[in-house]
Design a protein around this motif. Structure first.
Motif, PDB file in Angstrom:
ATOM      1  N   HIS A  68       3.254  -4.501   0.234  1.00 26.13           N
ATOM      2  CA  HIS A  68       4.175  -3.914  -0.734  1.00 26.13           C
ATOM      3  C   HIS A  68       5.569  -4.445  -0.466  1.00 26.13           C
ATOM      4  O   HIS A  68       6.038  -4.470   0.676  1.00 26.13           O
ATOM      5  N   LEU A  69       6.232  -4.859  -1.531  1.00 30.08           N
ATOM      6  CA  LEU A  69       7.574  -5.377  -1.411  1.00 30.08           C
ATOM      7  C   LEU A  69       8.408  -4.797  -2.545  1.00 30.08           C
ATOM      8  O   LEU A  69       8.242  -5.164  -3.696  1.00 30.08           O
ATOM      9  N   GLY A  70       9.245  -3.856  -2.214  1.00 30.66           N
ATOM     10  CA  GLY A  70      10.119  -3.257  -3.214  1.00 30.66           C
ATOM     11  C   GLY A  70       9.386  -2.529  -4.318  1.00 30.66           C
ATOM     12  O   GLY A  70       9.770  -2.611  -5.475  1.00 30.66           O
ATOM     13  N   GLY A  71       8.337  -1.853  -4.005  1.00 28.74           N
ATOM     14  CA  GLY A  71       7.590  -1.100  -5.001  1.00 28.74           C
ATOM     15  C   GLY A  71       6.535  -1.911  -5.741  1.00 28.74           C
ATOM     16  O   GLY A  71       5.787  -1.364  -6.546  1.00 28.74           O
ATOM     17  N   SER A  72       6.439  -3.199  -5.495  1.00 28.08           N
ATOM     18  CA  SER A  72       5.399  -4.003  -6.146  1.00 28.08           C
ATOM     19  C   SER A  72       4.434  -4.529  -5.085  1.00 28.08           C
ATOM     20  O   SER A  72       4.791  -4.693  -3.925  1.00 28.08           O
ATOM     21  N   LEU A  73       3.214  -4.797  -5.498  1.00 29.71           N
ATOM     22  CA  LEU A  73       2.173  -5.281  -4.598  1.00 29.71           C
ATOM     23  C   LEU A  73       2.092  -6.796  -4.707  1.00 29.71           C
ATOM     24  O   LEU A  73       1.912  -7.335  -5.803  1.00 29.71           O
TER      25      LEU A  73
END
Length: 103
Positions: A68-73
């Motif tokens: 997960h990076l900043g709310g995105s996968l």
């Protein structure tokens, strides 16, 4: 088999297992390939393209890492790992990584 030409990549050229008779030979090599490649395709490709005498091929289906990076996968692609056992061991030099970093 043409789809393997650009997608059969050696993992890191590290000897997986060496021949018991000599420390300078490699008996098993690991390759990274596309998930749809079969054992027979991998074996035929290595025999025709690299002229290797292949004894057997073992494969593992590997899932790509996900994070997960900043709310995105974010996901890396899936791949297949192939362990190739050779009939004739390959010679290996003592220095597998000849490039050194200069500071």
């Amino acid at each position: 088999m043409s789809h393997l030409t650009s997608l059969l990549l050696p993992l890191v050229p590290i000897p997986i297992s060496t021949s018991p008779s000599s420390n300078n030979t490699v008996k098993v090599i690991a390759f990274k390939t596309i998930p749809s490649a079969t054992k027979l395709e991998i074996k035929n490709f290595l025999q025709s393209f690299y002229n290797l005498d292949v004894q057997k091929v073992r494969t593992l289906n590997m899932k790509g890492k996900k994070k997960h990076l900043g709310g995105s996968l974010i996901a890396k692609p899936d791949y297949k790992k192939a362990y190739v056992t050779l009939n004739k061991p390959l010679p290996v030099t003592s220095n597998l990584y000849p490039l050194t970093m200069q500071y």
